[in-house]
Motif scaffolding. Structure first.
Motif, PDB file in Angstrom:
ATOM      1  N   GLN A  98       0.811  -1.213   0.000  1.00 60.52           N
ATOM      2  CA  GLN A  98       0.000   0.000   0.000  1.00 60.52           C
ATOM      3  C   GLN A  98       0.848   1.269   0.000  1.00 60.52           C
ATOM      4  O   GLN A  98       0.486   2.262  -0.641  1.00 60.52           O
ATOM      5  CB  GLN A  98      -0.923   0.010   1.222  1.00 60.52           C
ATOM      6  N   ASN A 165      -4.964   3.635   4.092  1.00 60.06           N
ATOM      7  CA  ASN A 165      -4.162   3.548   2.866  1.00 60.06           C
ATOM      8  C   ASN A 165      -5.005   3.114   1.668  1.00 60.06           C
ATOM      9  O   ASN A 165      -4.815   3.603   0.551  1.00 60.06           O
ATOM     10  CB  ASN A 165      -2.996   2.575   3.068  1.00 60.06           C
ATOM     11  N   LEU A 166      -5.936   2.185   1.891  1.00 53.73           N
ATOM     12  CA  LEU A 166      -6.806   1.739   0.805  1.00 53.73           C
ATOM     13  C   LEU A 166      -7.663   2.880   0.287  1.00 53.73           C
ATOM     14  O   LEU A 166      -7.895   3.001  -0.922  1.00 53.73           O
ATOM     15  CB  LEU A 166      -7.706   0.593   1.290  1.00 53.73           C
TER      16      LEU A 166
END
Length: 376
Positions: A98, A165-166
């Protein structure tokens, strides 16, 4: 007889877990050379390999020492000692993907700190009760409860970091490509959920060791297979390159925007961008398939960061903006040419394929193209 059957079933599950971990380890080690050539993917691969190896050793010890036959407390103790570093390595592998390898020291070492704390707590409990380490006692049981809470806190931190982070990765993709690429990240979203569920199930296994334990084992087998197999598929696809391309573009836009703001750029810049965008729209260049933010910015005649700022000021993402423009054109075409099939409309409006066009058309209008024509 029932106890013997339960032990036999547990031994079968442990043996199955060992075989699964060996196969998953081999799958990771035998990935193509292009994965090893990518520093981030290679690092994530070795972290996952460490996870599968540790888990394989853990199940091997469970099987050879027969801890479940001795008592659930001893087995749980061994599980915690191995599950915590395994979960840490898996979580760290996802975090490396990520963050493109840019992981903070805190994220790197929180797993080690948690593992050391658990070892110390279990050691103190064993010293207090005065019994051998692998013997059951109230002190060990309570220590395992505390260790499970620490494990849950560690995994909660990683779940928060993964989710944040996604969201950033998804935004970068939406702000760069003309279509939704979230499917490339779906395995990470599911994987984060799997790690959280397995972590929450660990304390429950301490109290119950019958059917719930079997459910945990099945969930664990499926979860580990999904995580490793999905990572292998992801690493061999074009998805990592697309994500990296989108994130680099996002960083360039943000850096350029800050530099220009510091230089005291005029307030009327966005008005100029609006005028140029309107002129660009009249030419219908958004109907070209596969356009990207930098290409569109160049075609409009503005710096990339200015188009990004303009979209943000209008509360739009690039992919959503382009999609809405194409849907407006699709509605116009369907009115003018109701005899056109969806394939022809999709190609004319810049959609890559018919199914994606139909999906987005229904999302925006609330009806399929056929229903839309029928209501004209």
């Amino acid at each position: 007889m029932r106890q013997s059957y339960g032990c036999f079933r547990m031994e079968n599950m442990q043996f199955t877990a060992i075989v699964l971990m060996v196969l998953l380890t081999l799958k990771l080690l035998l990935l193509p050379g292009r994965v090893a050539a990518n520093a981030v993917l290679n690092k994530a691969r070795w972290l996952m390999t460490g996870c599968t190896v540790l888990l394989g050793v853990q199940f091997l010890l469970q099987l050879t020492l027969g801890l479940r036959n001795i008592g659930v407390t001893q087995a749980v103790m061994l599980n915690l000692v191995f599950f915590i570093p395994s979960s840490w390595l898996m979580s760290l592998a996802i975090l490396y993907l990520q963050r493109q390898g840019r992981v903070t020291k805190f994220d790197k070492f929180i797993g080690v700190a948690t593992w050391i704390a658990v070892i110390v707590i279990l050691g103190i409990a064993a010293a207090i009760d005065g019994k051998p380490l692998l013997s059951g006692s109230k002190e060990i049981f309570h220590a395992e409860i505390i260790a499970s809470i620490l494990f849950a806190c560690m995994q909660g931190h990683y779940a928060y970091r993964h989710t944040t982070n996604l969201r950033a990765m998804s935004n970068a993709l939406h702000n760069y490509f003309d279509r939704n690429h979230d499917s490339a990240l779906r395995w990470m979203q599911v994987g984060v959920g799997i790690l959280v569920v397995l972590t929450l199930m660990v304390p429950a296994v301490i109290f119950v060791h019958n059917n719930l334990l079997a459910l945990f084992c099945v969930s664990f087998f499926g979860g580990m297979f999904y995580l490793v197999d999905s990572f292998c598929s992801y690493s061999m696809s074009s998805a990592p390159a697309r994500v990296r391309e989108a994130e680099q573009s996002e960083e360039l836009s943000i850096n350029a925007e800050h530099d220009e703001e510091y230089a005291g750029e005029g307030i009327d810049t966005m008005q100029r961008v609006t005028f140029l965008v309107e002129d660009w729209l009249k030419k219908g260049r958004y109907l070209k398939t596969g356009v990207k933010l930098p290409v569109v910015a160049k075609s409009i005649g503005v710096p990339q960061y200015q188009l990004s700022t303009w979209l943000r000021n209008n509360d739009m993402k690039f992919s959503e903006w382009i999609t809405e423009l194409r849907i407006v054109e699709a509605k116009r075409i369907l009115k003018k040419h109701p005899e056109w099939n969806n394939e022809a409309v999709a190609q004319h409006c810049g959609f890559n394929d018919r199914s994606y066009f139909q999906k987005k058309f229904k999302e925006v209008t609330g009806m399929s193209p056929a229903d839309y024509i029928a209501r004209l």
